[in-house]
Design an enzyme around this catalytic site. Structure first.
Site, PDB file in Angstrom:
ATOM      1  N   LYS A  26     -34.539  -6.445  -7.433  1.00  0.00           N
ATOM      2  CA  LYS A  26     -33.209  -6.017  -7.868  1.00  0.00           C
ATOM      3  C   LYS A  26     -33.203  -4.524  -8.172  1.00  0.00           C
ATOM      4  O   LYS A  26     -32.274  -3.800  -7.783  1.00  0.00           O
ATOM      5  CB  LYS A  26     -32.782  -6.785  -9.116  1.00  0.00           C
ATOM      6  N   GLY A 109     -26.622  -3.958 -15.665  1.00  0.00           N
ATOM      7  CA  GLY A 109     -26.893  -2.649 -16.254  1.00  0.00           C
ATOM      8  C   GLY A 109     -27.106  -1.579 -15.212  1.00  0.00           C
ATOM      9  O   GLY A 109     -26.638  -0.439 -15.358  1.00  0.00           O
ATOM     10  N   ASP A 325     -39.853  -6.547 -17.605  1.00  0.00           N
ATOM     11  CA  ASP A 325     -39.158  -7.812 -17.862  1.00  0.00           C
ATOM     12  C   ASP A 325     -40.097  -9.013 -17.888  1.00  0.00           C
ATOM     13  O   ASP A 325     -39.836 -10.005 -18.567  1.00  0.00           O
ATOM     14  CB  ASP A 325     -38.077  -8.043 -16.806  1.00  0.00           C
ATOM     15  N   ARG A 356     -32.933 -10.420 -26.849  1.00  0.00           N
ATOM     16  CA  ARG A 356     -33.991 -11.255 -26.298  1.00  0.00           C
ATOM     17  C   ARG A 356     -35.133 -11.527 -27.276  1.00  0.00           C
ATOM     18  O   ARG A 356     -35.788 -12.574 -27.185  1.00  0.00           O
ATOM     19  CB  ARG A 356     -34.535 -10.608 -25.017  1.00  0.00           C
ATOM     20  N   ARG A 400     -33.274 -14.677 -17.418  1.00  0.00           N
ATOM     21  CA  ARG A 400     -34.719 -14.716 -17.662  1.00  0.00           C
ATOM     22  C   ARG A 400     -35.088 -15.778 -18.707  1.00  0.00           C
ATOM     23  O   ARG A 400     -36.156 -16.376 -18.621  1.00  0.00           O
ATOM     24  CB  ARG A 400     -35.233 -13.331 -18.045  1.00  0.00           C
TER      25      ARG A 400
END
Length: 463
Positions: A26, A109, A325, A356, A400
């Protein structure tokens, strides 16, 4: 058929041997789309990710007037070959203060930040908006840098977040006074739009941007800096070694000398789930001797998460130094290990699709794990086999979170995932790959948690 609102992952009970194909990166895809639009002439991107985040970017570029052709990829269902006709920094469509060009960025984002800088190269007025969570995410450092360059950036709620109106200016034109860049009222919008249309250009060409909250601020500026004539000074958290800033810089150099075709490598963050499955399955007696690999695992080191197979088992992992991530994958699975694991420098995780750090601690605790949150550090303690148990996992509309806990469910009975379709953001066929028969998948059974019915391949696609 759509994914149900609640699914259950049935644990595997036998070894698995699989080679998984994961979609394109991505981060690389959305950077490459901007660079392709800035190029002189046609650029073809092969292996481009086709998910919510990259579709948002593609649609925004089409709205701006770029010619884009999208064709299927025979090797990966969630990849595409995307051909963009670059215009050397020109943006065809322009709006006015009363009717700006509307760009919807969802909760992406990369799209929100990259497009904010990109449309400054245009000759009109542009409005960026997204989903409610995107309107909460930070933008101030980027907007401040664009103002320093002389552009007028008007956050509609006065909080330096989306929605925002951005007033571009024609390259190579007469400068306008920097004093005109702030405090534009509704009544003066028409005058400002006319000034832009007349070709007046901001005077300042140097800016300073902090990446304390997101490295995407720097990447956004760097992607358009060559055409805009901007000098960008990056400061803040690990500025010189920021992996995503390095990625952006490398791609800029590549596109400057290799326009025409670009092959996008698989997404390392997406691959981390299947590497984690390999490690997890081999921790349990009845699934030992499993062999799970990722086809064409990247060797370029463009993505910091390519280090996941090496870093996964460390007892101390930093989001600054070790993983990006994929640190969420490591955190989620660490309770199945044998050592206490400490995950540091997690501050940026609080500002992404959801908070998160709190989300991980909350959901792991639901499953019986012992997790301590201290500042921006999570410490996870190893659990005995009978201490971990199933739970309904709240995903907070975070792709995620859904994927991390689905992998935990391959060995912990009773893991149920709420809103599993949120994986469409980056990996729409994730659950299909989890369930596909080896060697192309892990062969997991996934149920509709409310009815207990096994879901079909078609039902497991997130759209």
């Amino acid at each position: 058929m759509a994914l149900p609102d609640l699914i259950e992952i049935v644990p595997l009970t036998a070894p698995v041997r699989a080679e998984i194909t994961v979609p394109g990166s991505k981060s690389i895809t959305n950077r490459a789309l901007i660079l392709a639009a800035l190029a002189d002439g046609e650029v073809t991107l092969k292996g481009a990710l086709w998910s919510e985040d990259t579709q948002v970017m593609t649609e925004a570029l089409k709205t701006l007037g770029f010619e884009i052709k999208v064709t299927n990829d025979p090797d990966e269902f969630c990849n595409r070959t995307i051909t963009v006709k670059g215009l050397g920094g020109k943006i065809p469509n322009r709006g006015t203060g009363f009717q700006p060009v509307e760009l919807f960025v969802g909760n992406a984002g990369t799209a929100a930040r990259f497009l904010a800088a990109f449309v400054c190269l245009g000759e009109g007025v542009y409005r960026l908006s997204g989903v409610p969570r995107m309107h909460e995410r930070p933008q101030a450092a980027l907007f401040s840098a664009l103002r320093e360059l002389g552009y007028h950036i008007e956050a509609e709620k006065g909080n330096d977040k989306l929605p925002v109106r951005i007033y571009g200016a024609e390259r190579g034109s007469v400068t306008r006074s920097n004093s005109q860049k702030t405090n534009v009222t509704q009544d003066s919008e028409a005058a400002l739009a006319g000034e832009v249309a007349a070709g007046h250009r901001p005077a300042l060409r140097h800016c300073r941007v902090s990446i304390e909250e997101s490295s995407q601020f720097a990447s956004a500026l760097l992607l358009s800096a060559g055409v805009g004539g901007w000098q960008v000074e990056v400061v803040g958290e690990n500025a010189e070694e920021s992996p995503y800033v390095k990625m952006t810089s490398w791609l800029q150099v590549f596109f400057s000398s290799n326009q025409g075709k670009f092959q996008i490598e698989p997404d390392a963050s997406s691959g981390s789930y299947f590497w984690a499955a390999f490690f997890l399955l081999n921790r349990f007696e009845n699934t030992k001797n499993s062999a799970v690999t990722i086809k064409e695992w990247p060797e370029s080191m463009l993505q910091i998460d390519t280090q996941f197979p090496v870093k996964f088992s460390l007892s101390d992992i930093s989001r600054l130094q070790d993983l990006a991530d994929s640190i969420m994958t490591a955190i989620t699975l660490s309770s199945t290990g044998t050592n206490v694991a400490r995950f540091a420098d997690l501050g940026r995780l609080r500002l992404q699709e959801t908070e998160r750090v709190v989300a991980l601690r909350t959901e792991l605790t639901k499953c019986g794990a012992k997790v301590i949150e201290e500042g921006d550090t999570l410490t996870v303690y190893p659990a005995q086999r009978d201490e971990l148990h199933g739970a309904e996992i709240e995903t907070y509309n975070d792709h995620r979170m859904a994927m991390c806990f689905a992998i935990l469910g391959l060995k912990v009975p009773g893991i149920k995932i709420k809103n599993p379709a949120c994986v469409k953001k980056t990996f729409p066929n994730f659950f299909q790959k989890l369930a596909a028969a080896p060697p192309h998948g892990l062969g997991a059974t996934i149920l509709d948690a409310k009815s207990g019915r096994k879901l079909t391949h078609e039902e497991l696609f997130a759209d």
